[in-house]
Design a protein around this motif. Structure first.
Motif, PDB file in Angstrom:
ATOM      1  N   THR A  72     -37.744  84.290   5.642  1.00  0.00           N
ATOM      2  CA  THR A  72     -37.392  85.274   4.616  1.00  0.00           C
ATOM      3  C   THR A  72     -35.976  85.769   4.885  1.00  0.00           C
ATOM      4  N   ALA A 126     -44.583  83.259   6.386  1.00  0.00           N
ATOM      5  CA  ALA A 126     -43.256  83.650   6.884  1.00  0.00           C
ATOM      6  C   ALA A 126     -43.393  84.296   8.252  1.00  0.00           C
ATOM      7  N   VAL A 144     -33.748  89.147  -1.912  1.00  0.00           N
ATOM      8  CA  VAL A 144     -34.695  88.549  -0.983  1.00  0.00           C
ATOM      9  C   VAL A 144     -34.935  87.098  -1.376  1.00  0.00           C
ATOM     10  N   VAL A 199     -42.069  91.073   4.256  1.00  0.00           N
ATOM     11  CA  VAL A 199     -41.031  90.179   4.801  1.00  0.00           C
ATOM     12  C   VAL A 199     -41.626  89.148   5.767  1.00  0.00           C
ATOM     13  N   GLY A 205     -37.194  83.643  -0.357  1.00  0.00           N
ATOM     14  CA  GLY A 205     -38.283  83.098   0.454  1.00  0.00           C
ATOM     15  C   GLY A 205     -39.598  83.092  -0.293  1.00  0.00           C
ATOM     16  N   PHE A 253     -37.739  86.796   9.688  1.00  0.00           N
ATOM     17  CA  PHE A 253     -36.846  87.249   8.617  1.00  0.00           C
ATOM     18  C   PHE A 253     -35.507  87.628   9.219  1.00  0.00           C
TER      19      PHE A 253
END
Ligand code: SAH
Length: 250
Positions: free
Chosen positions: A160, A136, A223, A130, A225, A139
């Motif tokens: 994310t 990233a 999810v 994540v 991203g 999240f």
């Protein structure tokens, strides 16, 4: 007066239960559990432990929250160890907070046993980190339930995005996220029945999802991203399913 334990049962694989949850389950006099709790986890209870299902039945609603609260209160007067067992973590869309407040108000002692939430376990088990350095650094976890009013524009810049309870609403969510400024090319994954032998991943993009959503079965974590591509890349080399299967056969 007994004690009520709000226990996280983990995402599905019984080996992802914490040692603490395992111990408390073994000692429980009564366990109230819902649909997302794995049957394997219930096997850890004593043969004389009272096991009560309070989740959804054949499409019908689960027991109303008020009734669950009162059952917990009633049992705490009769039994020493009352366990309220929930999938994942009890405080991640699990209504554990409501049970905590109710029981505290009634003077019942409560202990919370955190669990491994599907919000992180599902992406992890599909090789999707994540967070990832340079890719990233944030999240967020959000409900995709059709009855919840979510301001999707608030999630346009989160790296994310992890969406629980979003399968039914997936097309609308994708449209809202694109309208809020997310790139239609952005990769999306659904991880169905994560950490169980039936785990399956569905990969798509926001644009595709907004136009013609692929079939997805529940429960699944969605999810969104760049990190989704990492999981897709690893899984396309196909080593994972054997290892999951082996773990379950062991
Ligand atoms: N307290 C739970 C979440 C309850 S909300 C937790 O921390 O995991 C229910 C949602 O969780 C489902 O709609 C689904 O999005 C997700 N979920 C729970 N277990 C799952 C699993 N094994 N695989 C995929 N999604 C799961």
């Amino acid at each position: 007066m007994g004690k009520v334990y709000l226990v996280g049962g983990g995402p599905g694989d019984p080996e992802l239960l914490t040692i603490k949850a395992y111990r408390i389950l073994k000692e429980a006099d009564v366990v109230l559990y819902d649909a997302l709790v794995s049957r394997e986890v219930l096997k850890f209870t004593r043969p004389d432990c009272l096991r009560i299902y309070v989740g959804k039945r054949d499409g019908k609603h689960s027991l109303p929250q008020e009734e669950i609260n009162h059952l917990l209160l009633k049992f705490s007067k009769v039994y020493e160890k009352v366990v309220r067992l929930k999938g994942g973590d009890p405080f991640v869309f699990g209504r554990g907070g409501e049970e905590l407040l109710f029981l505290r108000e009634k003077g019942v002692e409560v202990e919370v046993v955190p669990g491994v939430t599907s919000a992180v376990a599902a992406p992890s088990s599909a090789f999707i980190p994540v967070t990832q350095r340079g890719m990233a650094s944030s999240f967020a976890v959000v409900t995709g339930h059709p009855n919840r009013d979510v301001d999707w524009s608030a999630f346009s810049k989160v790296d994310t995005l992890v969406i629980l309870m979003g399968v039914k609403n997936r097309q609308r969510i994708a449209r809202e996220l694109i309208r809020a400024g997310r790139d239609p090319e952005e990769p999306v994954a659904f991880i169905e029945k994560a950490t169980t032998p039936d785990q399956r991943e569905v990969f798509t993009t926001l644009g595709e999802l907004a136009q013609s959503p692929p079939e997805v079965s529940t429960p699944a974590v969605m999810v969104v991203g760049k990190v989704v591509d990492l999981g897709r890349e690893v899984l396309s080399h196909g080593q994972h399913r054997e290892s999951l299967q082996e773990a379950h056969q062991a």
